[in-house]
Design an enzyme around this catalytic site. Structure first.
Site, PDB file in Angstrom:
ATOM      1  N   LYS A 215       0.832  -1.207   0.000  1.00  0.00           N
ATOM      2  CA  LYS A 215       0.000   0.000   0.000  1.00  0.00           C
ATOM      3  C   LYS A 215       0.866   1.256   0.000  1.00  0.00           C
ATOM      4  CE  LYS A 215      -3.653  -2.527   2.265  1.00  0.00           C
ATOM      5  NZ  LYS A 215      -4.336  -2.881   3.503  1.00  0.00           N
TER       6      LYS A 215
ATOM      7  N   GLN B 284      -4.324  -1.964   9.717  1.00  0.00           N
ATOM      8  CA  GLN B 284      -4.132  -3.253   9.059  1.00  0.00           C
ATOM      9  C   GLN B 284      -4.675  -4.377   9.927  1.00  0.00           C
ATOM     10  OE1 GLN B 284      -2.900  -3.815   5.879  1.00  0.00           O
ATOM     11  NE2 GLN B 284      -3.657  -5.866   6.320  1.00  0.00           N
TER      12      GLN B 284
ATOM     13  N   ASP C  45     -10.356   2.211   4.431  1.00  0.00           N
ATOM     14  CA  ASP C  45     -10.666   0.790   4.265  1.00  0.00           C
ATOM     15  C   ASP C  45     -12.167   0.517   4.320  1.00  0.00           C
ATOM     16  OD1 ASP C  45      -8.638  -0.900   3.535  1.00  0.00           O
ATOM     17  OD2 ASP C  45      -8.028  -1.395   5.571  1.00  0.00           O
TER      18      ASP C  45
END
Length: 195
Positions: A48, A90, A113
């Protein structure tokens, strides 16, 4: 059968984002939060970061040890909410941490996200602005390839962080949906019925 070139789609998206950032002279920062030493999570964070740098987005990497306290992580997210453009925690998190509690500290506008309760709830009303990125990618790939799923029999395998939001997004497009998981009996038979 049609071969879908994911790399071509990715490169087109990166070009578009890079051009928007350049044309508007944007200064954007994504904060990534890694908790623990999960090797797959480290790989995802690095990938990312690489894509962000490629398109002109700054990345601030924050790492916490495996045994970090929940409140310490929450305080960091609150601080990041005030000064960065996007925040990504994450997953998976170490088992002693409450995922929902941590994710829901992220401001809706900074939830890259799409995993906060607000982002997920808005999916039910067809507001996909902050849809989870993997689910959004599946829909984008279908749309880029002019694959109309309206009325099609779709079998979705998995009902986790990707499967549930993707199910809603498929239903938002009027697919006929069957959701399977690791407990589904005779999975092959289910998939053979799918369009």
């Amino acid at each position: 059968m049609k071969l879908i070139n994911g790399n071509e789609i990715l490169n087109n998206i990166k070009d578009e984002v890079r051009n928007i950032i350049k044309d508007k002279s944007l200064k954007l920062t994504l904060a990534t939060i890694l908790i623990g030493n999960d090797e797959a999570s480290k790989l995802y964070i690095n990938l990312k970061e690489k894509v962000c740098k490629d398109v002109g987005i700054n990345v601030e990497k924050i790492e916490f040890s495996e045994n970090s306290k929940e409140q310490e992580i929450i305080e960091k997210i609150k601080e990041l909410n005030k000064r960065v453009n996007g925040i990504l925690v994450q997953l998976p998190l170490p088992s002693h941490l409450n995922k929902e509690k941590i994710l829901n500290v992220i401001d809706y506008e900074k939830d890259v996200d799409g995993l906060t309760s607000i982002s997920l709830g808005k999916l039910l009303n067809k507001d996909e602005k902050n849809a989870p990125c993997t689910a959004k990618a599946v829909i984008h790939i279908l749309e880029e390839n002019n694959i109309n799923i309206k009325g099609k029999n779709v079998v979705l395998i998995g009902h986790g962080n990707v499967g549930k939001p993707l199910a809603i997004m498929l239903l938002n497009r009027d697919a006929t949906l069957e959701i399977c998981n690791e407990y589904t009996k005779d999975l092959k038979n289910h998939t053979l019925k799918a369009d």
